[in-house]
Scaffold this motif. Structure first.
Motif, PDB file in Angstrom:
ATOM      1  N   SER A 173       0.719  -1.147  -0.079  1.00  0.00           N
ATOM      2  CA  SER A 173       0.055  -0.111  -0.005  1.00  0.00           C
ATOM      3  C   SER A 173       0.925   1.283   0.069  1.00  0.00           C
ATOM      4  O   SER A 173       1.534   1.393   0.877  1.00  0.00           O
ATOM      5  CB  SER A 173      -1.035   0.107   1.428  1.00  0.00           C
ATOM      6  OG  SER A 173      -1.472   1.493   1.395  1.00  0.00           O
ATOM      7  N   THR A 373      -1.930   6.845  -6.244  1.00  0.00           N
ATOM      8  CA  THR A 373      -3.010   5.921  -5.608  1.00  0.00           C
ATOM      9  C   THR A 373      -3.111   4.568  -6.541  1.00  0.00           C
ATOM     10  O   THR A 373      -3.967   3.879  -6.465  1.00  0.00           O
ATOM     11  CB  THR A 373      -4.454   6.464  -5.892  1.00  0.00           C
ATOM     12  OG1 THR A 373      -4.433   6.979  -7.287  1.00  0.00           O
ATOM     13  CG2 THR A 373      -4.242   7.941  -5.306  1.00  0.00           C
ATOM     14  N   LYS A 375      -2.559   0.690  -7.148  1.00  0.00           N
ATOM     15  CA  LYS A 375      -2.787  -0.716  -6.440  1.00  0.00           C
ATOM     16  C   LYS A 375      -1.753  -1.841  -7.054  1.00  0.00           C
ATOM     17  O   LYS A 375      -1.669  -1.639  -8.305  1.00  0.00           O
ATOM     18  CB  LYS A 375      -4.156  -1.069  -6.529  1.00  0.00           C
ATOM     19  CG  LYS A 375      -5.110   0.016  -5.760  1.00  0.00           C
ATOM     20  CD  LYS A 375      -4.946   0.173  -4.227  1.00  0.00           C
ATOM     21  CE  LYS A 375      -6.012   1.298  -3.725  1.00  0.00           C
ATOM     22  NZ  LYS A 375      -5.672   1.484  -2.280  1.00  0.00           N
TER      23      LYS A 375
END
Length: 381
Positions: A173, A373, A375
């Motif tokens: 993350s 952002t 992933k």
């Protein structure tokens, strides 16, 4: 001193031979004085070099790239680093004796910890670092950049930089990376995870590195695969470092770097921080100096640094048993003819440069891009 003058004995006046006095009996010879002890010139030279090493380190203290102190302190129910703590290799008195001015406190975890447990354990260690520094405010100060490190040094304190942490602490993350950075994390080791493995950096791994550049988190490549090291050197806009790597040409340890990777590190103005461990460098201070000689020759004097690797469970070379022993190593380098300018880079200047350049690149990147952002599933799925 004025010259001493001796009056000659005039003796009797010259006259008839019979008037001469009878000669005095000869005095018994005095026993010979014992010879003056002759100083060993080699010993004098060693003493002089050690004194010179202390003077040099007083001006250019050690920025130590790796300490296992946070994990070592977890097992102690009570400790006092300012008075001195015999249960560990590192405390404030010994750091002052060894002229340590800055120290990276590693947040690495046992290999059994991964996933959420790794994230939680890393957060606990960050909290411990802050708690320990607050409790020892006379000797320690938290710092995360070149300026605060210099300020800590001028105030007579050792600057503490949290990191490197293990890549498992991110839990895949980028948000956790930003949170760890906000809590003070300064370096992250790129190994042991799916996106930084023996196969090198994946696309998500490259995105992690770009976000590290944007934040000013240093990439530590010690123990990373050769493909990861090469790709990280190509992708990173900020200098990378190897926080615990010596020369593989001298000792074939997997964390040590072959000459081609030392050259690649030099090309991107990175930093190879040679550990003071018997396993990676050898059993004597001269073995450590051999590695420093080799890295300096291959990568250049601006690409070599020091990592005590104290309190990390490693055995250390003779005369380098704890954080007070750096003058012995510097004295050995002086014996080998290292110029003081190169020693100043080794101990202090190179780490300061890498931190300054990383901060400069971070400010540039923050003007150009927003927080990522992405992933892992979107890039590596």
């Amino acid at each position: 001193m004025a010259d001493l003058k001796y009056d000659a004995d005039a003796g009797p006046e010259v006259g008839e031979i019979g008037d001469l006095p009878e000669p005095l009996p000869a005095a018994p010879p005095e026993p010979a004085a014992p010879p003056e002890p002759v100083a060993d010139p080699g010993e004098d030279s060693r003493t002089d070099r050690l004194a010179r090493a202390h003077r040099l380190l007083a001006a250019h203290p050690v920025a130590d790239g790796y300490s296992g102190l946070p994990w070592a302190l977890r097992r102690l129910s009570w400790f006092d680093l300012e008075l001195g703590e015999s249960a560990v290799d590192t405390d404030v008195p010994r750091m002052r004796e060894g002229h340590v001015g800055a120290l990276f406190w590693a947040l690495h975890l046992p290999e059994a910890l991964d996933g959420d447990r790794a994230v939680g354990a890393t957060l606990e260690q960050l909290d411990l670092v802050k708690t320990v520094v607050r409790a020892h405010a006379e000797g320690l100060r938290l710092a995360d950049a070149s300026g605060p490190i210099t300020d800590a040094r001028h105030s007579g304190r050792v600057a503490v930089l949290p990191g490197p942490a293990g890549a498992a602490a991110l839990g895949d993350s980028l948000g956790i990376l930003r949170s760890l950075h906000g809590l003070g994390l300064r370096a992250l080791t790129l190994s042991g995870v799916s996106w930084a493995s023996e196969s090198g950096l994946t696309r998500f791994g490259e995105e992690v590195l770009r976000e590290m550049n944007r934040l000013g988190v240093l990439a530590d490549l010690s123990g990373a695969s050769e493909d990861t090291v090469r790709r990280a050197c190509a992708v990173s806009k900020a200098p990378v470092l190897c926080a615990r790597s010596a020369a593989r040409a001298l000792r074939p340890h997997p964390a040590n770097l072959p000459d081609d990777l030392l050259a690649a590190l030099s090309a991107v103005r990175g930093l190879c921080m040679v550990p003071l461990t018997a396993e990676q460098t050898g059993p004597s201070v001269r073995d450590v100096a051999d590695h420093l000689d080799h890295v300096r020759e291959v990568a250049g004097p601006e690409c070599v640094g020091l990592s005590g690797t104290y309190d990390a469970g490693a055995a250390h070379p003779q005369d380098l048993s704890d954080a007070s022993c750096y003058p012995h190593l510097i004295a050995e380098l002086l014996r080998r003819g290292w110029p003081e300018s190169d020693i100043a880079l080794l101990t202090w200047g190179n780490v300061q440069r890498v931190l300054r350049e990383a901060d400069f690149k971070a400010r540039e990147a923050q003007r150009r891009r927003e927080p990522s952002t992405m992933k892992i599933a979107e890039l590596d799925g």
